[in-house]
Design a protein around this motif. Structure first.
Motif, PDB file in Angstrom:
ATOM      1  N   LEU A  20      -3.674   3.807  -1.404  1.00 27.37           N
ATOM      2  CA  LEU A  20      -3.625   3.157  -2.926  1.00 27.37           C
ATOM      3  C   LEU A  20      -3.030   1.909  -2.781  1.00 27.37           C
ATOM      4  O   LEU A  20      -1.828   1.747  -2.387  1.00 27.37           O
ATOM      5  N   TYR A  21      -3.623   0.918  -3.620  1.00 26.62           N
ATOM      6  CA  TYR A  21      -3.119  -0.615  -3.445  1.00 26.62           C
ATOM      7  C   TYR A  21      -2.482  -0.745  -4.722  1.00 26.62           C
ATOM      8  O   TYR A  21      -1.436  -1.806  -4.749  1.00 26.62           O
ATOM      9  N   SER A  22      -2.988  -0.491  -6.166  1.00 26.95           N
ATOM     10  CA  SER A  22      -2.511  -0.919  -7.131  1.00 26.95           C
ATOM     11  C   SER A  22      -2.404   0.129  -8.245  1.00 26.95           C
ATOM     12  O   SER A  22      -3.093   1.139  -8.076  1.00 26.95           O
ATOM     13  N   ALA A  23      -1.503  -0.104  -9.283  1.00 23.89           N
ATOM     14  CA  ALA A  23      -1.234   0.920 -10.274  1.00 23.89           C
ATOM     15  C   ALA A  23      -2.503   1.172 -11.036  1.00 23.89           C
ATOM     16  O   ALA A  23      -3.161   0.264 -11.275  1.00 23.89           O
ATOM     17  N   GLY A  24      -2.798   2.449 -11.435  1.00 22.26           N
ATOM     18  CA  GLY A  24      -4.184   2.620 -12.066  1.00 22.26           C
ATOM     19  C   GLY A  24      -5.395   3.062 -10.999  1.00 22.26           C
ATOM     20  O   GLY A  24      -6.193   3.802 -11.294  1.00 22.26           O
ATOM     21  N   GLU A  25      -4.920   3.112  -9.799  1.00 19.76           N
ATOM     22  CA  GLU A  25      -5.892   3.284  -8.857  1.00 19.76           C
ATOM     23  C   GLU A  25      -5.804   4.810  -8.559  1.00 19.76           C
ATOM     24  O   GLU A  25      -4.833   5.382  -8.622  1.00 19.76           O
ATOM     25  N   GLU A  26      -7.264   5.421  -8.342  1.00 15.30           N
ATOM     26  CA  GLU A  26      -7.245   6.809  -8.051  1.00 15.30           C
ATOM     27  C   GLU A  26      -7.947   7.130  -6.967  1.00 15.30           C
ATOM     28  O   GLU A  26      -9.355   6.363  -6.716  1.00 15.30           O
ATOM     29  N   LYS A  27      -7.787   8.136  -6.033  1.00 21.34           N
ATOM     30  CA  LYS A  27      -8.787   8.201  -4.885  1.00 21.34           C
ATOM     31  C   LYS A  27      -9.005  10.072  -4.881  1.00 21.34           C
ATOM     32  O   LYS A  27      -8.035  10.713  -4.824  1.00 21.34           O
ATOM     33  N   GLU A  28     -10.312  10.212  -4.502  1.00 21.45           N
ATOM     34  CA  GLU A  28     -10.581  11.749  -4.312  1.00 21.45           C
ATOM     35  C   GLU A  28     -11.102  12.348  -2.916  1.00 21.45           C
ATOM     36  O   GLU A  28     -11.811  11.470  -2.400  1.00 21.45           O
ATOM     37  N   LYS A  29     -10.728  13.187  -2.535  1.00 21.44           N
ATOM     38  CA  LYS A  29     -11.335  13.972  -1.404  1.00 21.44           C
ATOM     39  C   LYS A  29     -11.206  15.303  -1.563  1.00 21.44           C
ATOM     40  O   LYS A  29     -10.245  15.895  -1.390  1.00 21.44           O
ATOM     41  N   GLU A  30     -12.279  16.100  -1.831  1.00 21.57           N
ATOM     42  CA  GLU A  30     -12.367  17.380  -2.014  1.00 21.57           C
ATOM     43  C   GLU A  30     -11.505  17.858  -2.948  1.00 21.57           C
ATOM     44  O   GLU A  30     -11.608  17.663  -4.171  1.00 21.57           O
ATOM     45  N   ARG A  31     -10.526  18.762  -2.712  1.00 21.80           N
ATOM     46  CA  ARG A  31      -9.566  19.221  -3.749  1.00 21.80           C
ATOM     47  C   ARG A  31      -8.603  18.483  -4.104  1.00 21.80           C
ATOM     48  O   ARG A  31      -7.635  18.820  -4.873  1.00 21.80           O
ATOM     49  N   LEU A  32      -8.454  16.916  -3.373  1.00 25.05           N
ATOM     50  CA  LEU A  32      -7.262  16.287  -3.475  1.00 25.05           C
ATOM     51  C   LEU A  32      -7.565  15.050  -4.281  1.00 25.05           C
ATOM     52  O   LEU A  32      -8.835  14.614  -4.047  1.00 25.05           O
ATOM     53  N   GLY A  87       0.928  -1.140  -0.026  1.00 27.30           N
ATOM     54  CA  GLY A  87      -0.083  -0.122  -0.022  1.00 27.30           C
ATOM     55  C   GLY A  87       0.852   1.178   0.064  1.00 27.30           C
ATOM     56  O   GLY A  87       1.990   1.006   0.662  1.00 27.30           O
ATOM     57  N   LEU A  88       0.382   2.259  -0.545  1.00 28.64           N
ATOM     58  CA  LEU A  88       0.868   3.616  -0.533  1.00 28.64           C
ATOM     59  C   LEU A  88       0.072   4.467  -0.049  1.00 28.64           C
ATOM     60  O   LEU A  88      -1.250   4.604  -0.018  1.00 28.64           O
ATOM     61  N   PHE A  89       0.487   5.442   0.984  1.00 28.00           N
ATOM     62  CA  PHE A  89      -0.392   6.174   1.892  1.00 28.00           C
ATOM     63  C   PHE A  89       0.002   7.658   1.634  1.00 28.00           C
ATOM     64  O   PHE A  89       1.297   8.110   1.867  1.00 28.00           O
ATOM     65  N   TRP A  90      -1.077   8.465   1.841  1.00 28.54           N
ATOM     66  CA  TRP A  90      -0.816   9.937   1.845  1.00 28.54           C
ATOM     67  C   TRP A  90      -1.348  10.408   3.039  1.00 28.54           C
ATOM     68  O   TRP A  90      -2.432  10.131   3.631  1.00 28.54           O
ATOM     69  N   TYR A  91      -0.663  11.469   3.751  1.00 33.08           N
ATOM     70  CA  TYR A  91      -1.073  12.102   4.866  1.00 33.08           C
ATOM     71  C   TYR A  91      -0.775  13.494   4.799  1.00 33.08           C
ATOM     72  O   TYR A  91       0.094  14.047   4.097  1.00 33.08           O
ATOM     73  N   ARG A  92      -1.522  14.508   5.771  1.00 34.12           N
ATOM     74  CA  ARG A  92      -1.411  15.618   5.814  1.00 34.12           C
ATOM     75  C   ARG A  92      -0.915  15.872   7.266  1.00 34.12           C
ATOM     76  O   ARG A  92      -1.508  15.480   8.096  1.00 34.12           O
ATOM     77  N   GLN A  93       0.049  16.942   7.296  1.00 37.20           N
ATOM     78  CA  GLN A  93       0.528  17.102   8.637  1.00 37.20           C
ATOM     79  C   GLN A  93       0.537  18.828   8.781  1.00 37.20           C
ATOM     80  O   GLN A  93       1.254  19.575   8.060  1.00 37.20           O
ATOM     81  N   ASP A  94      -0.200  19.332   9.856  1.00 43.91           N
ATOM     82  CA  ASP A  94      -0.118  20.650   9.946  1.00 43.91           C
ATOM     83  C   ASP A  94       0.861  20.778  11.130  1.00 43.91           C
ATOM     84  O   ASP A  94       1.205  19.991  12.069  1.00 43.91           O
TER      85      ASP A  94
END
Lengths: 110, 114
Positions: B50-62, B32-39
């Motif tokens: 994200l787990y596999s090539a070609g996968e996409e995920k969205e959240k608001e403007r990201l 798995g590949l993970f994205w985090y936000r840190q303030d």
């Protein structure tokens, strides 16, 4: 839900002193972990636990001990603090692949 | 040895100016590949897995995308509140199990000016 809580928020130690960083979660997560974050470096895993009574070493375990007697609590012990352990420490718990991080403890060792 | 490289180290955008952050990785089998936000002064906040090539995920403007070598975090029409450090991490193994030790990148510091 309080999520993941950590105490203290700030701590100053002298070289050779010992202390325990506390971490608790109220989400009933089996997996918990401790990280340190240093300037210019990524988060590095110190120790982790996949359930009560089970702990294992991460990437940088030397100088730290952990135990997991309950699902909720995962304390991190510094046995004999060294200046190289000056860092920000984060505890995290996770459900599947979503990790929830605590607010951090900023530790300075003089 | 697993490696994660994030670029750029820092990015300044004007409000509304879309851009992308890059996370290049080498791993012995991606679980798995993970994205985090840190303030500033806070712990990382989970964004995506994200787990596999070609996968996409969205959240608001990201929007996060994944290939076999890299992941992009696309920020569309950013706002000042999107200012933060964005962290990428990879975990080796397979969906049925693997390493519990993630490898984090150093992060990209994003500042969005009003």
């Amino acid at each position: 839900n309080a999520g993941v809580t950590q105490t203290p928020k700030f701590q100053v130690l002298k070289t050779g002193q010992s202390m325990t960083l506390q971490c608790a979660q109220d989400m009933n997560h089996e997996y918990m972990s401790w990280y340190r974050q240093d300037p210019g470096m990524g988060l590095r895993l110190i120790h982790y636990s996949v359930g009560a009574g089970i702990t294992d070493q991460g990437e940088v375990p030397n100088g730290y001990n952990v135990s997991r007697s309950t699902t909720e609590d995962f304390p991190l012990r510094l046995l004999s603090a060294a200046p190289s352990q000056t860092s920000v420490y984060f505890c995290a718990s996770s459900y599947v692949d979503e990790q929830f991080f605590g607010p951090g403890t900023r530790l300075t060792v003089l | 040895e697993d490696q994660v490289t994030q670029s750029p180290e820092a990015l300044r955008l004007q409000e509304g100016e879309s851009s992308s952050l890059n996370c290049s990785y080498t791993v012995s089998g991606l679980r798995g590949l993970f994205w985090y936000r840190q303030d500033p002064g806070k712990g990382p906040e989970f964004l995506f897995t994200l787990y596999s090539a070609g996968e996409e995920k969205e959240k608001e403007r990201l929007k996060a995308t994944l290939t076999k070598k890299e992941s992009f975090l696309h920020i569309t029409a950013p706002k000042p509140e999107d200012s933060a450090t964005y962290l990428c991490a990879v975990q080796a193994g397979s969906l049925s199990g693997g390493s519990y030790i993630p490898t984090f990148g150093r992060g990209t510091s994003l500042i969005v000016h009003p």
